[in-house]
Structures are given as structure tokens and as C-alpha cells.
Write an enzyme that holds these catalytic residues in place. Sequence first.
Site, PDB file in Angstrom:
ATOM      1  CB  CYS A  79      97.845 -11.176 -41.434  1.00 36.00           C
ATOM      2  SG  CYS A  79      96.722 -12.099 -40.394  1.00 36.00           S
TER       3      CYS A  79
ATOM      4  CB  CYS B 118      87.411 -14.664 -31.578  1.00 35.43           C
ATOM      5  SG  CYS B 118      86.331 -15.559 -32.728  1.00 35.43           S
TER       6      CYS B 118
ATOM      7  CB  CYS C 272      88.754 -22.461 -32.556  1.00 35.84           C
ATOM      8  SG  CYS C 272      87.513 -21.905 -33.750  1.00 35.84           S
TER       9      CYS C 272
ATOM     10  CB  CYS D 257      92.168 -20.154 -31.711  1.00 33.59           C
ATOM     11  SG  CYS D 257      92.282 -18.406 -32.126  1.00 33.59           S
TER      12      CYS D 257
ATOM     13  N   GLY E  52      89.851 -12.462 -34.597  1.00 30.86           N
ATOM     14  CA  GLY E  52      88.413 -12.290 -34.778  1.00 30.86           C
ATOM     15  C   GLY E  52      87.822 -13.070 -35.937  1.00 30.86           C
TER      16      GLY E  52
ATOM     17  CG  HIS F 254      90.890 -25.954 -38.141  1.00 29.92           C
ATOM     18  ND1 HIS F 254      92.026 -25.568 -38.807  1.00 29.92           N
ATOM     19  CD2 HIS F 254      90.243 -24.793 -37.819  1.00 29.92           C
ATOM     20  CE1 HIS F 254      92.072 -24.261 -38.875  1.00 29.92           C
ATOM     21  NE2 HIS F 254      91.011 -23.764 -38.297  1.00 29.92           N
TER      22      HIS F 254
HETATM   23  N1  SAH Z   1      88.379 -16.383 -37.364  1.00 24.01           N
HETATM   24  C1  SAH Z   1      88.824 -16.657 -38.658  1.00 24.01           C
HETATM   25  C2  SAH Z   1      90.065 -15.901 -39.072  1.00 24.01           C
HETATM   26  C3  SAH Z   1      91.166 -15.738 -38.063  1.00 24.01           C
HETATM   27  S1  SAH Z   1      92.089 -17.136 -37.575  1.00 24.01           S
HETATM   28  C4  SAH Z   1      89.030 -18.144 -38.835  1.00 24.01           C
HETATM   29  O1  SAH Z   1      88.991 -18.874 -37.844  1.00 24.01           O
HETATM   30  O2  SAH Z   1      89.171 -18.561 -39.972  1.00 24.01           O
HETATM   31  C5  SAH Z   1      93.152 -17.459 -38.996  1.00 24.01           C
HETATM   32  C6  SAH Z   1      93.599 -18.937 -39.061  1.00 24.01           C
HETATM   33  O3  SAH Z   1      94.593 -19.267 -38.072  1.00 24.01           O
HETATM   34  C7  SAH Z   1      92.456 -19.892 -38.844  1.00 24.01           C
HETATM   35  O4  SAH Z   1      92.502 -20.928 -39.787  1.00 24.01           O
HETATM   36  C8  SAH Z   1      92.746 -20.414 -37.450  1.00 24.01           C
HETATM   37  O5  SAH Z   1      92.117 -21.601 -37.205  1.00 24.01           O
HETATM   38  C9  SAH Z   1      94.249 -20.486 -37.436  1.00 24.01           C
HETATM   39  N2  SAH Z   1      94.833 -20.591 -36.085  1.00 24.01           N
HETATM   40  C10 SAH Z   1      94.336 -20.104 -34.936  1.00 24.01           C
HETATM   41  N3  SAH Z   1      95.159 -20.397 -33.898  1.00 24.01           N
HETATM   42  C11 SAH Z   1      96.189 -21.099 -34.396  1.00 24.01           C
HETATM   43  C12 SAH Z   1      97.364 -21.671 -33.842  1.00 24.01           C
HETATM   44  N4  SAH Z   1      97.616 -21.600 -32.545  1.00 24.01           N
HETATM   45  N5  SAH Z   1      98.218 -22.296 -34.673  1.00 24.01           N
HETATM   46  C13 SAH Z   1      97.970 -22.371 -35.984  1.00 24.01           C
HETATM   47  N6  SAH Z   1      96.891 -21.836 -36.579  1.00 24.01           N
HETATM   48  C14 SAH Z   1      95.990 -21.214 -35.801  1.00 24.01           C
HETATM   49 FE1  SF4 Z   2      87.853 -17.096 -33.543  1.00 29.54          FE
HETATM   50 FE2  SF4 Z   2      89.143 -17.888 -35.775  1.00 29.54          FE
HETATM   51 FE3  SF4 Z   2      90.270 -18.153 -33.332  1.00 29.54          FE
HETATM   52 FE4  SF4 Z   2      88.194 -19.696 -33.997  1.00 29.54          FE
HETATM   53  S1  SF4 Z   2      90.237 -19.678 -34.967  1.00 29.54           S
HETATM   54  S2  SF4 Z   2      88.472 -18.623 -32.034  1.00 29.54           S
HETATM   55  S3  SF4 Z   2      86.982 -18.274 -35.204  1.00 29.54           S
HETATM   56  S4  SF4 Z   2      89.771 -16.244 -34.358  1.00 29.54           S
END
Ligand code: SAH
Ligand code: SF4
Length: 377
Positions: A109, A116, A120, A123, A170, A226
Site C-alpha cells: 500500500c 490530503c 473526508c 480520515c 493522499g 462510502h
Molecule cells: N485518497 C484515496 C486513497 C487513499 S485512502 C481515496 O480516498 O480513495 C484509502 C481508503 O481508506 C479509502 O477508501 C479511504 O476512504 C479509507 N479510509 C480512510 N480513513 C479510514 C479509516 N479511518 N478507517 C477505514 N478506512 C479509511
Molecule cells: Fe484524502 Fe482519501 Fe483521506 Fe479522503 S479518504 S481525505 S481523499 S486520503
Amino acid sequence: MTNAAGKVNLLGLTKAQLENFFESIGEKRFRAGQVMKWIHHFGVDNFEAMTNVGKALREKLNQHAYIAGPEIVTQSISEDGTRKWVVRVASGSCVETVYIPQNGRGTLCVSSQAGCALDCSFCSTGKQGFDSDLTAAEIIGQVWIANKSFGTVPAKTDRAITNVVMMGMGEPLLNFDNVVSSMNIMMEDLGYGISKRKVTLSTSGVAPMVDKLGEVTDVALALSLHAPNDELRNKLVPLNKKYPLSVILDACTRYIAKLGDKRYLTVEYTLLKGINDQPEHAEQMIALLQDVPCKINLIPFNPFPHSGYERPSNNAIRRFQDMLHEAGFNVTVRMTRGDDIDAACGQLVGNVNDRTRRSERYIAVRQLEDEKRELSS
Ligand code: SAH
Ligand code: SF4
């Protein structure tokens, strides 16, 4: 990419770019293949080790080029085989890379940005805000470092890294050129020889860039969904206000259609207790994805301090999965791995708990470094 001395970092160059580089210094293009093999197959970072390159050319290379990945800050190996690296990039920030061996596969990964901008709501990377884009060398450098840790040449068989997912820190589509170049190196035979079906780009939904991606590559695509309706998705993934569900799903469907036979979209869905894990959400999702060739990957939320969200119970996760499954979808739930080294995450996000603790640790380390600098100046 050149450094302060005007030298080019060869680590981040695709075969075509490396050929152009050799031409630009008045050398034959075929040198690119030789040097690429040394860099990526053998993990070499100095020209002296390249025994099939003559002394004069090695000296010339030293004048014009160098080979360097990001600096390794920590490397941890879990009892279950999971590995995690924290690496420092040029901006001074750190990003994570996680390796997860599972069922005969080895998935790496990789991060594409430090921080970023997309914020979201669940995240922890988003909470940090945007820091910087990683260079191609910093992105492929994570694969280079991980591959070297196994001490193996990436032969076609018996490779440690069989899959790469752009699911670290990111938004990869907002660092488009560097991500595309590094994914090309992952797939090139003289790079890591990973099949296009096993390199996955995950996006939160930058619709126009999905179309652009389809013009230049055919890697696997994952969409971070999501939420099954715009009202909820606007809250969880603010980018949805710009590119709502219909727009991003159309772009993804076009991308998948272009790939042709037997390819599908991976739909990622982070399950948040009481927010998006109810039967009504599963029902809406079934309707929404009816015509999308996809597999669904449910990610139980990985809690982190002050996130304001909770992981649903195992029963709620199972109920959600069953509903989708009964509607005919292929649904998997990501298991947490590498707990003992804090690499656990929605399999691949890097442990957000750890990330929060880590930032405290890093602040302490940086303060110490600053103090040292002050003392020595
Ligand atoms: N930015 C891109 C890739 C990185 S995040 C994206 O958002 O797709 C990779 C995955 O992990 C995404 O689906 C994201 O929503 C998820 N993710 C982020 N934070 C998380 C958390 N705290 N618990 C579970 N999944 C999470
Ligand atoms: Fe960025 Fe992906 Fe996290 Fe959303 S889930 S803030 S796009 S890293």
C-alpha cells in the site's frame, strides 16, 4: 526532477524517460534497460555497482545523475508478516507504506501525497490537511525500499510484492503525472513486472481525472464510495459536492468499459456505526450499483482519537455484507492485520491510531532536531 546540484534522480524515470535521459547526455538509449535493471531488480543506488556499465559512463552518470529513494525513518515487521515503513519525503513530512502478505499474495500500500486536501470526515490523513505531492521517485521509491527489504530480484514467480494499491496517504489523481509514471515503472518488466490488473489506483472521486486516467493507462480502479446517496456523501466526502455520485459513477463505468473484458470497479465502503451501515443504506447501494460492474470491499472504520466515529459491531457488518451478497454482489470485508506494528487499518490505510500518535512522536523528534541544530550553530 533535478536536485540542487542539477542532477537527475534516475529512480523516478520510466523506461522511455530514462532512454531520453541517456540521449540527452549523448549516450545510447539501450543503456536505459541496463541501468533500470540495476536500480529496480537489484536495488542498487550507486553507479559503481553497475558492472556492465563502463568506467567512463559511470563517471559521466555520477556527474549528471543520482539514485535516491525517500529516507527511511522506521521499518517494522509484524509477527503476521505485515511490514510497515515510515519514510520522509523532500518537504520534510513523513508518509507510510504498508506490506500485507495474505493468501499467497503480497500487497504493498503506497502513498501518493503527504497529507490530503480533500478532508473526508472520517480520515486522519484528511485531518492533517495537504502538505505536498510526492515526486515519482518518492512514490516508486516506496516499492523500491519494500522490495529491497526482501532482498530478492523481482522474478516473475515467487515475488514478494505481487500487488500494489495506491491507498496510502493522499489522493493519487491529484498528483496525476507522478502517480502515472510510478505506476508505469511498477508494471514495466525492467521495473517490477506487476500486471496491470494488480496495480490499483484508489480515488475519492475526481471525475475528470478518471477520464484522463483512461487515456494513459489501464490499471485497476477503486472508488471510495462510502455513501449511497448524495446528501450523506456530501458530508463524508466533501468532494462529492463538486462531482456527485452520478458523475463519478459514470466516469468510473466509462473507465471500466474501456478496459474491456472481465474488468470491474472495486467499490470501497468504510462502514461507520449508525452513519452509513443501516439496512436502508445497503438497499440504496444495491440500487445505485445495479449497472456498475463492480466488487464491493467493506472497510470497518479504524477509529482514531477525536474522530467522532465508531466502528460498527461485527453483527452490523455481517448484516450489511449479507444484504449486498444476497442482491448478487461480490462483497469482501477487509480484515485488520499487523496489529503489533500498528500497520492495521482498513487493511491498507496505515493505522490511523498510529498516525495520530506518530505525529506527536514526530513533533518531539523535530523539536529535538531543532534543539540540536540550535546548539551546534
Ligand atoms: N485518497 C484515496 C486513497 C487513499 S485512502 C481515496 O480516498 O480513495 C484509502 C481508503 O481508506 C479509502 O477508501 C479511504 O476512504 C479509507 N479510509 C480512510 N480513513 C479510514 C479509516 N479511518 N478507517 C477505514 N478506512 C479509511
Ligand atoms: Fe484524502 Fe482519501 Fe483521506 Fe479522503 S479518504 S481525505 S481523499 S486520503
